[in-house]
Design a protein around this motif. Structure first.
Motif, PDB file in Angstrom:
ATOM      1  N   ILE A 241       0.904  -1.401   0.033  1.00 45.61           N
ATOM      2  CA  ILE A 241       0.193   0.065   0.001  1.00 45.61           C
ATOM      3  C   ILE A 241       0.828   1.120  -0.042  1.00 45.61           C
ATOM      4  O   ILE A 241       1.894   1.366   0.650  1.00 45.61           O
ATOM      5  N   LYS A 242       0.486   2.165  -1.085  1.00 50.02           N
ATOM      6  CA  LYS A 242       1.320   3.326  -0.963  1.00 50.02           C
ATOM      7  C   LYS A 242       0.283   4.527  -0.492  1.00 50.02           C
ATOM      8  O   LYS A 242      -0.971   4.497  -0.942  1.00 50.02           O
ATOM      9  N   VAL A 243       0.923   5.757   0.270  1.00 51.21           N
ATOM     10  CA  VAL A 243      -0.051   6.929   0.592  1.00 51.21           C
ATOM     11  C   VAL A 243       0.562   8.045  -0.280  1.00 51.21           C
ATOM     12  O   VAL A 243       1.750   8.092  -0.184  1.00 51.21           O
ATOM     13  N   THR A 244      -0.076   8.777  -0.836  1.00 53.96           N
ATOM     14  CA  THR A 244       0.080   9.755  -1.683  1.00 53.96           C
ATOM     15  C   THR A 244      -0.528  11.220  -1.379  1.00 53.96           C
ATOM     16  O   THR A 244      -1.682  10.798  -0.813  1.00 53.96           O
ATOM     17  N   ASN A 245      -0.237  12.217  -1.593  1.00 57.68           N
ATOM     18  CA  ASN A 245      -0.912  13.377  -1.328  1.00 57.68           C
ATOM     19  C   ASN A 245      -1.802  13.686  -2.632  1.00 57.68           C
ATOM     20  O   ASN A 245      -1.238  13.813  -3.673  1.00 57.68           O
ATOM     21  N   ASN A 246      -3.195  13.783  -2.294  1.00 61.01           N
ATOM     22  CA  ASN A 246      -4.100  13.835  -3.256  1.00 61.01           C
ATOM     23  C   ASN A 246      -4.226  14.950  -4.140  1.00 61.01           C
ATOM     24  O   ASN A 246      -4.706  15.184  -5.169  1.00 61.01           O
ATOM     25  N   LYS A 247      -3.608  16.079  -3.409  1.00 60.06           N
ATOM     26  CA  LYS A 247      -3.417  17.291  -4.211  1.00 60.06           C
ATOM     27  C   LYS A 247      -2.449  17.290  -5.457  1.00 60.06           C
ATOM     28  O   LYS A 247      -2.532  18.109  -6.270  1.00 60.06           O
TER      29      LYS A 247
END
Length: 249
Positions: A241-247
């Motif tokens: 799982i990867k977490v990125t900035n949705n902006k």
């Protein structure tokens, strides 16, 4: 072609459920109170046995009572394990009254006595009643040692030939099952062995009759195990799982 229906006493399901509830309270009562409850429990058991044609006799009744009277200290160890291992537990009383995992274990221990006495159908009906109430499915043929704790309870499956030794903790969604589901395997050990002091976290799946989880091991959440694990092991699932900035999307 018309098929003759098998005469199944479906209305006995409710009687078995009430009987199971009475057995739960019976094993936790004081010896004096237990004696006053025995007659009604015996009458219920023989009535259910007659309807299910599952062959209760006086000899099996006496053995059943003898084993029931030995359950209270075993359940005390289970309750203590829940209290010690769950920081949310504020008292032993809370465990007895409000923990579905404890209730599932207690009903397993009762149904297991009937199973070892070779009484058909009834122990499975008790285990399925417990399944419907707690979300935990423990086959009465499983062998489970002392100080067993199931946290949260929902979705736990423990198969017929599972062996669980002492001081084991498992969390919600754990499956101790078989690799194959075939009728020809009915008399073969199909489910794993969990040795002493093992913790199995949520949604772990352990399959196979030859699989042994070694002493003092920790099985992490979401793992899938079909091979034995040596003692003192930590088994984890590596998530991608990867977490990125949705902006930035």
């Amino acid at each position: 072609m018309e098929v003759n229906p098998i005469p199944i006493p479906f209305r006995f399901k409710e009687q078995v459920e009430e009987f199971a509830k009475e057995l739960f309270y019976y094993v936790l009562e004081s010896p004096d109170t237990q004696e006053t409850l025995l007659k009604n429990i015996k009458d219920s058991l023989f009535n259910i046995s007659k309807g299910l044609e599952c062959g209760i006799c006086n000899e099996k009744w006496m053995l059943f009572v003898l084993e029931l009277k030995q359950l209270k200290p075993k359940l005390a160890l289970d309750a203590e394990a829940a209290y010690k291992n769950d920081p949310a537990a504020k008292s032993i009383k809370e465990v007895y009254l409000a923990y579905p995992g404890f209730y599932a274990i207690a009903m397993y221990r009762i149904s297991s006595i009937l199973w070892t006495l070779n009484i058909p159908i009834l122990p499975r009906m008790i285990s399925e009643y417990t399944h419907s109430v707690t979300g935990t499915d423990i086959h009465p043929g499983a062998i489970i040692g002392e100080s067993f704790f199931i946290d949260h309870a929902t979705g736990v499956v423990i198969g017929e030939t599972t062996v669980i030794k002492n001081n084991v903790t498992i969390y919600q969604g754990v499956t101790l099952g078989g690799i194959k589901v075939e009728k020809t395997l009915s008399n073969i050990k199909r489910h794993p062995t969990i040795n002493n002091n093992v913790t199995i976290y949520a949604n772990a799946t352990i399959l196979g009759g030859d699989v042994v989880i070694g002493d003092n091991s920790i099985i992490g959440a979401n793992v899938w195990i079909t091979k034995s694990i040596p003692k003192n092991s930590i088994v984890t699932y590596k998530s991608d799982i990867k977490v990125t900035n949705n902006k930035n999307v």
